[in-house]
Motif scaffolding. Structure first.
Motif, PDB file in Angstrom:
ATOM      1  N   VAL A   1     -13.802  -3.558  -3.099  1.00  0.00           N
ATOM      2  CA  VAL A   1     -12.382  -3.796  -3.343  1.00  0.00           C
ATOM      3  C   VAL A   1     -11.575  -2.993  -2.330  1.00  0.00           C
ATOM      4  O   VAL A   1     -12.036  -1.953  -1.829  1.00  0.00           O
ATOM      5  N   PRO A   2     -10.372  -3.439  -1.993  1.00  0.00           N
ATOM      6  CA  PRO A   2      -9.545  -2.694  -1.042  1.00  0.00           C
ATOM      7  C   PRO A   2      -9.132  -1.340  -1.605  1.00  0.00           C
ATOM      8  O   PRO A   2      -9.045  -1.146  -2.821  1.00  0.00           O
ATOM      9  N   ASP A   3      -8.852  -0.422  -0.709  1.00  0.00           N
ATOM     10  CA  ASP A   3      -8.360   0.898  -1.073  1.00  0.00           C
ATOM     11  C   ASP A   3      -6.965   1.053  -0.451  1.00  0.00           C
ATOM     12  O   ASP A   3      -6.826   1.369   0.732  1.00  0.00           O
ATOM     13  N   LEU A   4      -5.934   0.807  -1.255  1.00  0.00           N
ATOM     14  CA  LEU A   4      -4.571   0.850  -0.733  1.00  0.00           C
ATOM     15  C   LEU A   4      -4.170   2.249  -0.283  1.00  0.00           C
ATOM     16  O   LEU A   4      -3.233   2.398   0.518  1.00  0.00           O
ATOM     17  N   ASN A   5      -4.869   3.268  -0.780  1.00  0.00           N
ATOM     18  CA  ASN A   5      -4.562   4.634  -0.365  1.00  0.00           C
ATOM     19  C   ASN A   5      -4.912   4.879   1.098  1.00  0.00           C
ATOM     20  O   ASN A   5      -4.474   5.885   1.673  1.00  0.00           O
ATOM     21  N   ARG A   6      -5.717   4.008   1.688  1.00  0.00           N
ATOM     22  CA  ARG A   6      -6.071   4.139   3.109  1.00  0.00           C
ATOM     23  C   ARG A   6      -4.999   3.540   4.028  1.00  0.00           C
ATOM     24  O   ARG A   6      -5.123   3.597   5.238  1.00  0.00           O
ATOM     25  N   LEU A   7      -3.964   2.918   3.425  1.00  0.00           N
ATOM     26  CA  LEU A   7      -2.894   2.309   4.210  1.00  0.00           C
ATOM     27  C   LEU A   7      -1.753   3.303   4.415  1.00  0.00           C
ATOM     28  O   LEU A   7      -1.571   4.219   3.611  1.00  0.00           O
ATOM     29  N   PRO A   8      -0.957   3.141   5.465  1.00  0.00           N
ATOM     30  CA  PRO A   8       0.264   3.946   5.593  1.00  0.00           C
ATOM     31  C   PRO A   8       1.148   3.751   4.365  1.00  0.00           C
ATOM     32  O   PRO A   8       1.150   2.685   3.735  1.00  0.00           O
ATOM     33  N   ALA A   9       1.912   4.768   4.029  1.00  0.00           N
ATOM     34  CA  ALA A   9       2.695   4.754   2.791  1.00  0.00           C
ATOM     35  C   ALA A   9       3.634   3.557   2.700  1.00  0.00           C
ATOM     36  O   ALA A   9       3.797   2.959   1.626  1.00  0.00           O
ATOM     37  N   ASN A  10       4.250   3.168   3.844  1.00  0.00           N
ATOM     38  CA  ASN A  10       5.206   2.059   3.795  1.00  0.00           C
ATOM     39  C   ASN A  10       4.517   0.732   3.492  1.00  0.00           C
ATOM     40  O   ASN A  10       5.051  -0.113   2.756  1.00  0.00           O
ATOM     41  N   LEU A  11       3.294   0.549   4.029  1.00  0.00           N
ATOM     42  CA  LEU A  11       2.567  -0.698   3.776  1.00  0.00           C
ATOM     43  C   LEU A  11       2.019  -0.735   2.353  1.00  0.00           C
ATOM     44  O   LEU A  11       2.029  -1.777   1.694  1.00  0.00           O
ATOM     45  N   LYS A  12       1.541   0.404   1.877  1.00  0.00           N
ATOM     46  CA  LYS A  12       1.064   0.475   0.495  1.00  0.00           C
ATOM     47  C   LYS A  12       2.206   0.135  -0.463  1.00  0.00           C
ATOM     48  O   LYS A  12       2.032  -0.661  -1.408  1.00  0.00           O
ATOM     49  N   LYS A  13       3.374   0.706  -0.208  1.00  0.00           N
ATOM     50  CA  LYS A  13       4.526   0.463  -1.071  1.00  0.00           C
ATOM     51  C   LYS A  13       4.929  -1.010  -1.024  1.00  0.00           C
ATOM     52  O   LYS A  13       5.283  -1.599  -2.063  1.00  0.00           O
ATOM     53  N   ARG A  14       4.857  -1.615   0.162  1.00  0.00           N
ATOM     54  CA  ARG A  14       5.243  -3.023   0.292  1.00  0.00           C
ATOM     55  C   ARG A  14       4.306  -3.913  -0.514  1.00  0.00           C
ATOM     56  O   ARG A  14       4.748  -4.833  -1.209  1.00  0.00           O
ATOM     57  N   ILE A  15       2.998  -3.651  -0.423  1.00  0.00           N
ATOM     58  CA  ILE A  15       2.025  -4.454  -1.166  1.00  0.00           C
ATOM     59  C   ILE A  15       2.229  -4.292  -2.667  1.00  0.00           C
ATOM     60  O   ILE A  15       2.216  -5.274  -3.419  1.00  0.00           O
ATOM     61  N   GLN A  16       2.433  -3.080  -3.101  1.00  0.00           N
ATOM     62  CA  GLN A  16       2.624  -2.835  -4.534  1.00  0.00           C
ATOM     63  C   GLN A  16       3.888  -3.524  -5.044  1.00  0.00           C
ATOM     64  O   GLN A  16       3.910  -4.075  -6.150  1.00  0.00           O
ATOM     65  N   LYS A  17       4.925  -3.532  -4.223  1.00  0.00           N
ATOM     66  CA  LYS A  17       6.166  -4.190  -4.622  1.00  0.00           C
ATOM     67  C   LYS A  17       5.966  -5.706  -4.720  1.00  0.00           C
ATOM     68  O   LYS A  17       6.436  -6.350  -5.671  1.00  0.00           O
ATOM     69  N   LEU A  18       5.259  -6.278  -3.750  1.00  0.00           N
ATOM     70  CA  LEU A  18       5.012  -7.720  -3.770  1.00  0.00           C
ATOM     71  C   LEU A  18       4.108  -8.102  -4.939  1.00  0.00           C
ATOM     72  O   LEU A  18       4.332  -9.133  -5.594  1.00  0.00           O
ATOM     73  N   ALA A  19       3.076  -7.299  -5.181  1.00  0.00           N
ATOM     74  CA  ALA A  19       2.146  -7.609  -6.273  1.00  0.00           C
ATOM     75  C   ALA A  19       2.830  -7.480  -7.636  1.00  0.00           C
ATOM     76  O   ALA A  19       2.476  -8.209  -8.582  1.00  0.00           O
ATOM     77  N   ASN A  20       3.798  -6.544  -7.739  1.00  0.00           N
ATOM     78  CA  ASN A  20       4.605  -6.404  -8.962  1.00  0.00           C
ATOM     79  C   ASN A  20       3.730  -6.271 -10.212  1.00  0.00           C
ATOM     80  O   ASN A  20       3.977  -6.900 -11.238  1.00  0.00           O
ATOM     81  N   GLY A  21       2.698  -5.457 -10.104  1.00  0.00           N
ATOM     82  CA  GLY A  21       1.833  -5.197 -11.252  1.00  0.00           C
ATOM     83  C   GLY A  21       0.671  -6.155 -11.414  1.00  0.00           C
ATOM     84  O   GLY A  21      -0.219  -5.927 -12.245  1.00  0.00           O
ATOM     85  N   HIS A  22       0.646  -7.243 -10.641  1.00  0.00           N
ATOM     86  CA  HIS A  22      -0.450  -8.209 -10.726  1.00  0.00           C
ATOM     87  C   HIS A  22      -1.645  -7.709  -9.907  1.00  0.00           C
ATOM     88  O   HIS A  22      -1.487  -7.125  -8.833  1.00  0.00           O
ATOM     89  N   ALA A  23      -2.834  -7.965 -10.431  1.00  0.00           N
ATOM     90  CA  ALA A  23      -4.047  -7.474  -9.785  1.00  0.00           C
ATOM     91  C   ALA A  23      -4.331  -8.221  -8.486  1.00  0.00           C
ATOM     92  O   ALA A  23      -4.046  -9.422  -8.358  1.00  0.00           O
ATOM     93  N   LEU A  24      -4.902  -7.472  -7.526  1.00  0.00           N
ATOM     94  CA  LEU A  24      -5.384  -8.091  -6.285  1.00  0.00           C
ATOM     95  C   LEU A  24      -6.856  -8.436  -6.476  1.00  0.00           C
ATOM     96  O   LEU A  24      -7.661  -7.558  -6.806  1.00  0.00           O
ATOM     97  N   GLY A  25      -7.192  -9.688  -6.281  1.00  0.00           N
ATOM     98  CA  GLY A  25      -8.572 -10.116  -6.444  1.00  0.00           C
ATOM     99  C   GLY A  25      -9.044 -10.920  -5.255  1.00  0.00           C
ATOM    100  O   GLY A  25      -8.255 -11.335  -4.405  1.00  0.00           O
ATOM    101  N   PRO A  26     -10.358 -11.150  -5.126  1.00  0.00           N
ATOM    102  CA  PRO A  26     -10.893 -11.960  -4.017  1.00  0.00           C
ATOM    103  C   PRO A  26     -10.474 -13.419  -4.187  1.00  0.00           C
ATOM    104  O   PRO A  26     -10.725 -14.029  -5.222  1.00  0.00           O
ATOM    105  N   ARG A  27      -9.845 -13.969  -3.173  1.00  0.00           N
ATOM    106  CA  ARG A  27      -9.346 -15.346  -3.251  1.00  0.00           C
ATOM    107  C   ARG A  27     -10.001 -16.276  -2.235  1.00  0.00           C
ATOM    108  O   ARG A  27     -10.022 -17.480  -2.427  1.00  0.00           O
ATOM    109  N   LEU A  28     -10.515 -15.709  -1.163  1.00  0.00           N
ATOM    110  CA  LEU A  28     -11.006 -16.525  -0.057  1.00  0.00           C
ATOM    111  C   LEU A  28     -12.139 -15.798   0.653  1.00  0.00           C
ATOM    112  O   LEU A  28     -12.091 -14.575   0.805  1.00  0.00           O
ATOM    113  N   GLU A  29     -13.149 -16.553   1.081  1.00  0.00           N
ATOM    114  CA  GLU A  29     -14.241 -15.989   1.866  1.00  0.00           C
ATOM    115  C   GLU A  29     -14.361 -16.726   3.194  1.00  0.00           C
ATOM    116  O   GLU A  29     -14.131 -17.940   3.265  1.00  0.00           O
ATOM    117  N   SER A  30     -14.725 -15.985   4.205  1.00  0.00           N
ATOM    118  CA  SER A  30     -15.065 -16.610   5.490  1.00  0.00           C
ATOM    119  C   SER A  30     -16.420 -16.089   5.943  1.00  0.00           C
ATOM    120  O   SER A  30     -16.732 -14.906   5.772  1.00  0.00           O
TER     121      SER A  30
END
Length: 511
Positions: free
Chosen positions: A102-131
């Motif tokens: 699973v991704p580790d958002l703590n490894r991202l810069p603070a501004n990007l982590k905050k942006r992802i959390q705001k967009l997700a708005n409490g919804h879980a991030l899950g695997p959606r696509l494989e290549s």
């Protein structure tokens, strides 16, 4: 590790990949030995794909024993200096412990982590696509000293039981200018049948996940600044036309949507008008050649569009709908299919790809010079250009009540060029002044367009009507529309007079 990535993607059949790999032209650019990778990636998003909708792609990629987390962010589908076809993306990459799933958002810069959390708005991030991609990488060095990484990718995208094959080339700029990507791509296009890849793997995968179908796209507004230098306005307008063209390619090729084909032709006419409008101040042989190629392409797509309009706007309204008319419709539908086949073939041709690449190269290297006597600012140039377009239309329109068919058609074309110029430059003026003027012009153009459809119908009917019975029904169709056209023409005269009484907005307080 944060970085920017500028890349140009080319799509082709697997056999074409092999042809390029063996090409002598490519061998001369290669530096060192090729390397191979097996890339297995999982893309994470919310259930409703919020990250993807906002230009983010978060993935975990495994190659060998390593696990790498990457967040890609759009800095723009194509930057001002990347030529519209090449993509300019931000990329933040970090290694995760072996076995991470699973991704580790703590490894991202603070501004990007905050942006992802705001967009997700409490919804879980899950695997959606494989290549699952087999990649072969070559390092290239151009004679100009640019360094490019060329990757051959073969594999598949998978999402909820659906899959899509991957067979493409990625040219990523490592050192140098974006124009080098276009030059290499042009060389490769001479070797194999290539198409521009407009979507990243994540974008393709999420479209697969949504089962999206391509749609027709109208042109976005052109946004210029009053203090913008003329050369920058030229680049912005030309880029606008190219983006509009590309946005409708998939819906034309894959879905055969009549409106998408129409929008491709509109984009090409806009591009030709842009080259013509700016020519007194900015021109050159390359601009003229691109304008000529745009004309060729529009002409190749024209017959399919003519038959679309003929079937929907000429035959469909005619009453009564009897057996003779049904037979004429069947013949017209067969001809439309032939012309559509031709249009699709042209869009899939090497010449079409070369046109896009040369257009993109022209933008990327800004291969033009502003003439010494040209206005420095776009606003000053725009007023003179709009005056010129209006004068050309007014010259032929002053005798509007006595115009014959050929002159009516010429007036229609001049009004269309005026309208394109207005769309290019309207953001330089007050919207309150622009809106009523454009409304009058649009109403008039709609009437002129309908009249032109009747003229085109004559030519189509002459080609379709082979026997006495068919000539009879063709005459009925023509008579039905000519009666309406005569009424419409009187309306066009009234609209023209109203339009000429409207003060040109560029000569008002903002002019």
């Amino acid at each position: 590790m944060s970085d920017r990535e500028i890349e140009l993607k080319l799509v082709c059949e697997p056999a074409e990949l092999e042809r390029i790999k063996r090409a002598p032209a490519l061998q001369r650019l290669k530096q060192g030995r090729a390397s191979g990778k097996h890339l297995r990636s999982v893309y994470f998003d919310t259930e409703n794909l919020t990250l993807g909708d906002n230009g983010l792609a978060l993935r975990l990629r495994r190659t060998g024993g390593a696990c790498v987390q990457t967040l890609k962010t759009e800095t723009g589908a194509s930057g001002d200096r990347t030529g519209a076809l090449a993509r300019d993306t931000g990329e933040h990459e970090t290694r995760l412990p072996r076995g991470s799933s699973v991704p580790d958002l703590n490894r991202l810069p603070a501004n990007l982590k905050k942006r992802i959390q705001k967009l997700a708005n409490g919804h879980a991030l899950g695997p959606r696509l494989e290549s699952d991609i087999r990649r072969t990488i070559h390092n290239l060095a151009t004679p100009q000293g640019d360094r490019i990484e060329l990757a051959f990718d073969r594999g598949a995208l998978r999402a909820e039981g659906r899959d899509a094959p991957v067979s493409e080339i990625e040219l990523e700029l490592k050192e140098g200018t974006p124009s080098s990507l276009y030059r290499v791509a042009l060389d490769l296009n001479e070797i194999a049948e290539l198409h521009i890849g407009y979507k990243s793997k994540s974008e393709r995968g999420f479209a697969l996940l949504r089962a999206e179908k391509p749609e027709a796209v109208k042109a976005e507004p052109v946004l210029l600044d009053r203090e913008m230098p003329l050369a920058d306005a030229y680049a912005a307008v030309l880029r606008h036309c190219l983006v509009h063209l590309m946005a409708n390619e998939a819906a034309t090729r894959e879905a055969r949507l009549p409106e998408a084909l129409h929008q491709m032709r509109v984009a090409l006419r806009r591009a030709r008008s842009a080259f013509e409008i700016f020519r007194p101040a900015i021109g050159g042989d390359t601009a003229d050649r691109l304008a000529a190629e745009a004309k060729w392409l529009a002409n190749e797509l024209g017959p399919a569009r003519d038959f679309d309009v003929f079937l929907s706007d000429i035959l469909a309204p005619v009453t009564p709908q009897d057996a003779a008319l049904a037979d004429l419709r069947m013949r017209a539908e067969a001809m439309r299919e032939e012309h559509w086949d031709r249009a699709i073939s042209v869009i899939g041709s090497r010449r079409y790809t070369r046109f896009l690449l040369e257009y993109g190269l022209f933008l990327a290297e800004r291969g033009w010079t502003v003439k010494s006597k040209a206005p420095a600012l776009a606003h000053d140039f725009a007023s003179a250009a709009l005056d010129k377009r209006l004068r050309k239309a007014a010259k032929i329109g002053r005798d509007i009540e006595t115009l014959d068919g050929e002159d009516r058609h010429e007036l229609r074309k001049r009004l269309k060029k005026l309208r394109y110029a207005l769309h290019f430059f309207s953001s330089l003026y007050d919207a309150r002044d622009v809106k009523p003027y454009l409304r009058h012009l649009s109403q008039m153009q709609d009437v002129f367009g309908g009249l032109n459809d009747v003229v085109t119908a004559h030519a189509i009917l002459d080609g379709l009507a082979a026997g006495t019975r068919q000539r009879s029904v063709a005459a009925r169709v023509v008579a039905w529309h000519e009666k309406r056209a005569e009424k419409d023409w009187k309306g066009a005269i009234r609209l023209w007079k109203r339009f000429r009484e409207t003060e040109p907005f560029w000569s008002l307080r903002n002019g």
